[in-house]
Design a protein around this motif. Structure first.
Motif, PDB file in Angstrom:
ATOM      1  N   UNK A  83      27.515  33.722  41.460  1.00 28.48           N
ATOM      2  CA  UNK A  83      28.743  34.690  41.789  1.00 28.48           C
ATOM      3  C   UNK A  83      29.431  34.895  40.340  1.00 28.48           C
ATOM      4  N   UNK A  84      29.433  33.701  39.709  1.00 26.83           N
ATOM      5  CA  UNK A  84      30.241  33.917  38.352  1.00 26.83           C
ATOM      6  C   UNK A  84      29.171  35.107  37.423  1.00 26.83           C
ATOM      7  N   UNK A  85      28.149  34.649  37.405  1.00 22.10           N
ATOM      8  CA  UNK A  85      27.120  35.610  36.592  1.00 22.10           C
ATOM      9  C   UNK A  85      27.125  37.048  37.103  1.00 22.10           C
ATOM     10  N   UNK A  86      27.308  37.295  38.442  1.00 18.83           N
ATOM     11  CA  UNK A  86      27.288  38.686  39.042  1.00 18.83           C
ATOM     12  C   UNK A  86      28.603  39.332  38.412  1.00 18.83           C
ATOM     13  N   UNK A  87      29.849  38.443  38.863  1.00 18.78           N
ATOM     14  CA  UNK A  87      31.093  38.944  38.369  1.00 18.78           C
ATOM     15  C   UNK A  87      31.363  39.558  36.913  1.00 18.78           C
ATOM     16  N   UNK A  88      30.797  38.670  36.207  1.00 14.67           N
ATOM     17  CA  UNK A  88      30.573  39.006  34.489  1.00 14.67           C
ATOM     18  C   UNK A  88      30.096  40.229  34.448  1.00 14.67           C
ATOM     19  N   UNK A 129      36.174  28.880  44.349  1.00  9.16           N
ATOM     20  CA  UNK A 129      36.123  28.458  45.685  1.00  9.16           C
ATOM     21  C   UNK A 129      34.970  28.118  46.222  1.00  9.16           C
ATOM     22  N   UNK A 130      33.603  28.164  45.525  1.00  8.59           N
ATOM     23  CA  UNK A 130      32.472  27.797  45.832  1.00  8.59           C
ATOM     24  C   UNK A 130      32.558  26.124  45.377  1.00  8.59           C
ATOM     25  N   UNK A 131      33.009  26.291  44.411  1.00  3.04           N
ATOM     26  CA  UNK A 131      33.194  24.617  43.840  1.00  3.04           C
ATOM     27  C   UNK A 131      33.885  23.720  44.661  1.00  3.04           C
ATOM     28  N   UNK A 132      35.219  24.561  45.263  1.00  4.52           N
ATOM     29  CA  UNK A 132      35.856  23.473  46.292  1.00  4.52           C
ATOM     30  C   UNK A 132      34.987  23.236  47.436  1.00  4.52           C
ATOM     31  N   UNK A 189      25.117  16.702  51.299  1.00  2.00           N
ATOM     32  CA  UNK A 189      24.690  16.792  49.841  1.00  2.00           C
ATOM     33  C   UNK A 189      24.213  18.012  49.279  1.00  2.00           C
ATOM     34  N   UNK A 190      23.174  18.443  50.194  1.00  2.60           N
ATOM     35  CA  UNK A 190      22.379  19.666  49.824  1.00  2.60           C
ATOM     36  C   UNK A 190      23.300  20.918  50.125  1.00  2.60           C
ATOM     37  N   UNK A 233      26.375  24.919  47.204  1.00  2.08           N
ATOM     38  CA  UNK A 233      27.739  25.548  46.968  1.00  2.08           C
ATOM     39  C   UNK A 233      27.948  25.744  45.584  1.00  2.08           C
ATOM     40  N   UNK A 234      27.675  24.911  44.672  1.00  2.00           N
ATOM     41  CA  UNK A 234      27.802  24.822  43.277  1.00  2.00           C
ATOM     42  C   UNK A 234      26.749  26.093  42.543  1.00  2.00           C
ATOM     43  N   UNK A 235      25.788  26.008  43.221  1.00  2.85           N
ATOM     44  CA  UNK A 235      24.631  27.023  42.758  1.00  2.85           C
ATOM     45  C   UNK A 235      25.064  28.428  43.064  1.00  2.85           C
TER      46      UNK A 235
END
Length: 350
Positions: free
Chosen positions: A313-318, A257-260, A300-301, A306-308
């Motif tokens: 969020x990926x690290x937190x969920x893992x 979702x953040x990547x989109x 752009x920023x 969003x990517x960051x």
């Protein structure tokens, strides 16, 4: 409220009967209660009368959500000579969701039933819910076909909310707001509710693989007191629904979702940059004559952020899933597995 870890079922107290029970499981009935002194005593007695005839053992758990009337005194008096009546009293009002979760945590039965304290739900309908549960369902939800609420506006808003929740969650129920529901204990394992998300329990159960049925139940006019629901709940339902849908679809892969959002922002940024160049060389306008440089830099920023955020969020969920020492799945049953000599840690690789 923290995580909800339900203890293992245990044998409950009940009065012996000569006749065999209709339902062989122990049942825990949870009643969230706030300022219901006019009805709580009658409700407990009617529940006990119904449960004695249908189950091998039961307990009634009343969670007093910080009542300011005579409710605490009534419950204390009744619990003195009724060992099957359990009472939990909050220091202040934490809401119906917290009251239900406290009751579910304290419950020891293999079947959990929730019911309102205002006697608008009929305790006699529990027999029908349990019978439906016995057909192999994991959740049986009450459906107030003929509602007896005084406010027509509340009924209409409830219908709109139910359709919205059904569409968003994919769980086809007519009445998410009906507290009268029956659950198999194991289907609520790992379910954590916050805020005012009690109405979404069927959705959480469905996401855990539950089979859900809906059964018409009676709905009585309110005899005393006043409803604790207002129009401000509409906005809360919509916001809670967004959280439920987001967690279900993206909790394991939030980068999607953040990547989109990041890609969309970068796309807008690229279009702004292209338009900026076009106006500069072919449109006769310099960069400072249009808002396009601001749009380009801002989007752009935002895209980069969003990517960051997605990576964080990926690290937190893992960390969350690995810290709980189980995978991102639910096992219904297993066959021919011997008990391991030592605990093995299994990880689900996404």
């Amino acid at each position: 409220m923290g995580e909800c870890t339900l203890p293992a079922p245990a044998r409950l107290e009940y009065e012996p009967r000569a006749l065999p029970p209709k339902f062989p499981h122990e049942i825990s009935v949870v009643i969230p209660c706030l300022d219901e002194s006019a009805t709580i005593g009658e409700l407990v007695e009617r529940l006990a009368s119904s449960l004695h005839s249908i189950t091998a053992g039961f307990e009634i758990i009343v969670v007093d959500d910080g009542s300011r009337d005579a409710t605490p005194r009534i419950l204390s008096s009744m619990a003195a000579d009724r060992p099957w009546l359990k009472v939990i009293r909050f220091r202040r009002s934490f809401g119906q969701t917290a009251a239900l979760m406290a009751g579910f945590r304290a419950a020891r039965g293999s079947i959990l039933v929730a019911i309102d304290a205002d006697l608008q739900n009929d305790p006699a309908d529990i027999d029908n819910l349990l019978a439906k549960l016995g057909e192999g369902y994991d959740v049986v939800s009450g459906w107030r076909v003929q509602r007896n609420d005084q406010s027509i506006r509340r009924v209409l808003l409830s219908r709109v909310a139910n359709r919205l929740i059904s569409f968003a969650t994919g769980v086809r129920l007519h009445d998410f707001g009906c507290t009268l529901k029956a659950y198999r204990r194991e289907i609520l394992e790992g379910v954590n509710l916050y805020g005012e998300m009690h109405r979404f329990i069927p959705a959480y159960a469905s996401y855990n693989g539950a089979r859900i049925a809906e059964l018409p139940v009676r709905h009585r006019p309110r005899r005393a007191g006043s409803s604790h629901y207002g129009l401000n709940r509409v906005a809360k339902v919509i916001l809670d629904l967004l959280v439920v849908v987001f967690l279900h679809r993206y909790a394991q892969k939030p980068i999607y979702v953040f990547g989109a959002c990041g890609f969309a922002s970068l796309l807008v940024s690229g279009l702004a940059a292209g338009a900026m160049v076009y106006f500069k060389f072919w449109g006769g306008k310099s960069f400072i004559e249009t808002p396009l440089p601001w749009v380009w830099s801002t989007m752009f920023f935002i895209g980069v952020l969003c990517f960051l955020l997605g990576l964080i969020a990926e690290v937190v969920m893992r960390i969350y899933h690995e810290g709980r020492d189980h995978g991102t799945y639910r096992i219904a049953t297993t066959f021919n597995f011997d008990a391991p000599k030592e605990k093995l840690r299994l990880q689900s690789k996404n």
